[in-house]
Motif scaffolding. Structure first.
Motif, mmCIF file in Angstrom:
data_model
loop_
_atom_site.group_PDB
_atom_site.id
_atom_site.type_symbol
_atom_site.label_atom_id
_atom_site.label_comp_id
_atom_site.label_asym_id
_atom_site.label_seq_id
_atom_site.Cartn_x
_atom_site.Cartn_y
_atom_site.Cartn_z
ATOM 1 N N UNK A 103 26.747 70.744 43.101
ATOM 2 C CA UNK A 103 26.641 70.607 41.640
ATOM 3 C C UNK A 103 26.108 71.895 41.036
ATOM 4 N N UNK A 104 26.418 72.117 39.757
ATOM 5 C CA UNK A 104 25.808 73.275 39.099
ATOM 6 C C UNK A 104 24.389 72.963 38.628
ATOM 7 N N UNK A 105 23.953 71.742 38.797
ATOM 8 C CA UNK A 105 22.554 71.400 38.569
ATOM 9 C C UNK A 105 22.182 71.072 37.139
ATOM 10 N N UNK A 125 22.857 73.006 45.137
ATOM 11 C CA UNK A 125 22.921 73.408 43.727
ATOM 12 C C UNK A 125 23.383 74.866 43.669
ATOM 13 N N UNK A 126 24.342 75.141 42.800
ATOM 14 C CA UNK A 126 24.792 76.518 42.634
ATOM 15 C C UNK A 126 23.897 77.209 41.607
ATOM 16 N N UNK A 127 23.334 78.329 42.010
ATOM 17 C CA UNK A 127 22.502 79.117 41.094
ATOM 18 C C UNK A 127 22.590 80.577 41.521
ATOM 19 N N UNK A 128 23.186 81.377 40.669
ATOM 20 C CA UNK A 128 23.470 82.760 41.060
ATOM 21 C C UNK A 128 22.442 83.754 40.542
ATOM 22 N N UNK A 129 21.687 83.341 39.546
ATOM 23 C CA UNK A 129 20.749 84.298 38.942
ATOM 24 C C UNK A 129 19.468 83.587 38.505
ATOM 25 N N UNK A 130 18.381 84.347 38.510
ATOM 26 C CA UNK A 130 17.111 83.806 38.021
ATOM 27 C C UNK A 130 16.873 84.205 36.568
ATOM 28 N N UNK A 131 17.826 84.945 36.003
ATOM 29 C CA UNK A 131 17.662 85.408 34.618
ATOM 30 C C UNK A 131 18.518 84.576 33.671
ATOM 31 N N UNK A 132 17.892 83.799 32.788
ATOM 32 C CA UNK A 132 18.669 82.964 31.870
ATOM 33 C C UNK A 132 19.694 83.757 31.070
ATOM 34 N N UNK A 133 19.354 84.971 30.681
ATOM 35 C CA UNK A 133 20.301 85.733 29.839
ATOM 36 C C UNK A 133 21.523 86.157 30.652
ATOM 37 N N UNK A 134 21.350 86.347 31.946
ATOM 38 C CA UNK A 134 22.510 86.674 32.790
ATOM 39 C C UNK A 134 23.428 85.454 32.921
ATOM 40 N N UNK A 151 16.835 71.171 40.246
ATOM 41 C CA UNK A 151 16.434 71.460 41.636
ATOM 42 C C UNK A 151 15.114 70.761 41.934
ATOM 43 N N UNK A 152 14.194 70.838 40.996
ATOM 44 C CA UNK A 152 12.867 70.215 41.208
ATOM 45 C C UNK A 152 12.980 68.694 41.252
ATOM 46 N N UNK A 153 13.823 68.154 40.370
ATOM 47 C CA UNK A 153 13.994 66.696 40.340
ATOM 48 C C UNK A 153 14.608 66.210 41.654
ATOM 49 N N UNK A 154 15.514 66.999 42.206
ATOM 50 C CA UNK A 154 16.140 66.613 43.475
ATOM 51 C C UNK A 154 15.093 66.575 44.582
ATOM 52 N N UNK A 155 14.200 67.541 44.591
ATOM 53 C CA UNK A 155 13.109 67.542 45.587
ATOM 54 C C UNK A 155 12.244 66.304 45.420
ATOM 55 N N UNK A 156 11.887 66.050 44.177
ATOM 56 C CA UNK A 156 11.027 64.883 43.908
ATOM 57 C C UNK A 156 11.710 63.588 44.323
ATOM 58 N N UNK A 157 13.029 63.547 44.141
ATOM 59 C CA UNK A 157 13.761 62.318 44.479
ATOM 60 C C UNK A 157 13.879 62.141 45.997
ATOM 61 N N UNK A 158 13.492 63.164 46.750
ATOM 62 C CA UNK A 158 13.472 63.021 48.205
ATOM 63 C C UNK A 158 14.601 63.735 48.939
ATOM 64 N N UNK A 160 15.594 66.372 50.947
ATOM 65 C CA UNK A 160 14.821 67.379 51.672
ATOM 66 C C UNK A 160 15.654 68.582 52.088
ATOM 67 N N UNK A 161 16.911 68.333 52.449
ATOM 68 C CA UNK A 161 17.736 69.471 52.896
ATOM 69 C C UNK A 161 18.461 70.093 51.700
ATOM 70 N N UNK A 162 17.664 70.531 50.752
ATOM 71 C CA UNK A 162 18.235 71.085 49.522
ATOM 72 C C UNK A 162 18.757 72.500 49.790
ATOM 73 N N UNK A 163 19.927 72.798 49.235
ATOM 74 C CA UNK A 163 20.456 74.154 49.395
ATOM 75 C C UNK A 163 20.777 74.740 48.022
ATOM 76 N N UNK A 164 20.699 76.056 47.959
ATOM 77 C CA UNK A 164 21.112 76.766 46.738
ATOM 78 C C UNK A 164 22.248 77.710 47.131
ATOM 79 N N UNK A 165 23.381 77.594 46.449
ATOM 80 C CA UNK A 165 24.515 78.499 46.677
ATOM 81 C C UNK A 165 24.467 79.619 45.656
ATOM 82 N N UNK A 166 24.492 80.846 46.129
ATOM 83 C CA UNK A 166 24.540 81.987 45.204
ATOM 84 C C UNK A 166 25.708 82.880 45.576
#
Ligand code: SAM
Length: 346
Positions: A103-105, A125-134, A151-158, A160-166
């Motif tokens: 998902x794009x999250x 979750x797909x996330x390519x940048x940490x800069x909102x303006x980018x 991403x945080x909500x997914x962790x809270x929901x349990x 555990x094997x969370x991945x980020x695609x960049x």
């Protein structure tokens, strides 16, 4: 009496049918330049989109042929109403050992809890940048904060094997490699860097913008110190590495080191067209079979015959192209939206 294990269904290169990506919609609420750069698109007709019942039935047939892992994707899968009910339907099939979502999250925060309760196993979750303006500039999305919340909500929901695609693109986010790893570490998610692929939809692709696996490693090593490869499943698309501080990350080198030899994946589009390769020209029309009342046995035969005849090794063939540019120009994509990455499901 012991029941013999089912014989795996093998293609012409003896690759088993094991992974299925199921795109539940071709719609997306982002316009990433490497996937959906245009202003408007030719969408799949609404009436052609498979219902959840149809998806569950066809996935069941795939499971009977050896598919044991299913990833829901799109487009943006969370734009489809009540995705959790599809998850619950698929979860009932004990042959599916791995049920995941890419998902794009942007909508994940509101759905994570329900998806988890419905039995979803893993989230990427797909996330390519940490800069909102980018993100705004590159993906025409002002929803950076929502993605981080997702991403945080997914962790809270349990999950555990969370991945980020960049996806790493020269001149866009290739200066963020170490920062993305630090972010992943802080959020409890494993980052996977993906080489920028010349898939359908990437009409602005050029070889110069690809940051190869070797370059990613070199650049990280120059600031992070020793990087050790982690021995693992040679068939898995991502090669995994460990930094000296223990951070683990992966790289999917589909462009410079394709893994067609081990590819056990196929893709079902939201309208029931089954592609045996991300680069494949033609798909198998399973919707037509489903809607004309084909029995499970007929569906099984159609799928098994197509897989046995599979010769695809699209990424390797692309590697052999001397003057490599975008796979399709916009006219080719408009002529058949099934060529789009957002239709095939990444
Ligand atoms: N909307 C969802 C998402 O953003 O993750 C799922 C669909 S998206 C097509 C699936 C994955 O494909 C994403 O991780 C995306 O970054 C990746 N992708 C799309 N175009 C790509 C390209 N040209 N090269 C490499 N990866 C690409």
């Amino acid at each position: 009496m012991t029941v013999p294990a089912p014989t795996p269904l093998l293609d012409t290169f003896r690759r088993p049918l094991a992974s299925l990506r199921v795109s539940v919609t071709d719609r997306c609420n982002m316009r990433c330049r490497y996937c959906m750069p245009e202003e408007d698109y030719v969408w799949l007709p609404r009436e052609s989109i498979l219902t959840y019942e149809e998806i569950a039935r066809v996935v069941g047939v795939f499971a009977s042929l050896g598919v044991d892992n299913v990833r829901l994707t799109g487009g943006e899968a969370l734009l489809r109403q009540d995705l959790a009910s599809l998850v619950a339907m698929l979860r009932r099939d004990s042959r599916l050992h791995d049920l995941a979502l890419t998902t794009n999250g942007t909508l994940l925060a509101e759905h994570a809890e329900r998806l988890r309760r419905a039995g979803l196993g893993r989230v990427t979750v797909s996330l390519d940048t940490l800069h909102p303006e980018r993100l705004e500039q590159f993906s025409r999305s002002g929803r950076h904060a929502e993605i981080v919340q997702g991403i945080r909500a997914a962790r809270r929901a349990g999950f555990e094997q969370l991945k980020i695609n960049s996806v790493v693109i020269r001149g866009y986010n290739d200066d963020e490699l170490a920062d993305l790893l630090a972010f992943g570490r802080a959020e409890g998610a494993e980052v996977r860097f993906i080489e920028y692929m010349d898939v359908g939809g990437a009409t602005q692709w050029s070889a110069e913008q690809v940051v190869s696996r070797d370059e990613i490693i070199q650049r990280l090593a120059s600031t992070q110190g020793a990087i050790d490869p982690i021995p693992g499943d040679a068939r898995a698309p991502a090669t995994r590495f460990r930094l000296a501080d223990g951070t683990i990350f992966g790289i999917i080198a589909s462009v410079t080191a394709p893994f067609c030899w081990s590819c056990d994946r196929s893709r079902l589009t939201a309208d029931g067209t089954w592609f045996l390769c991300l680069y494949g020209e033609q798909g198998v029309d399973l919707r037509e079979l489903l809607r004309r009342g084909a029995s499970d046995a007929e569906l099984t035969t159609a799928i098994a015959e197509a897989w046995r005849a599979r010769t695809d090794r699209g990424a390797e063939q692309r590697l052999a192209v001397a003057e490599r540019g975008a796979l399709y120009q916009i006219d080719g994509l408009r002529a058949d939206p099934h060529r789009e990455m957002h239709t095939r499901g990444g």
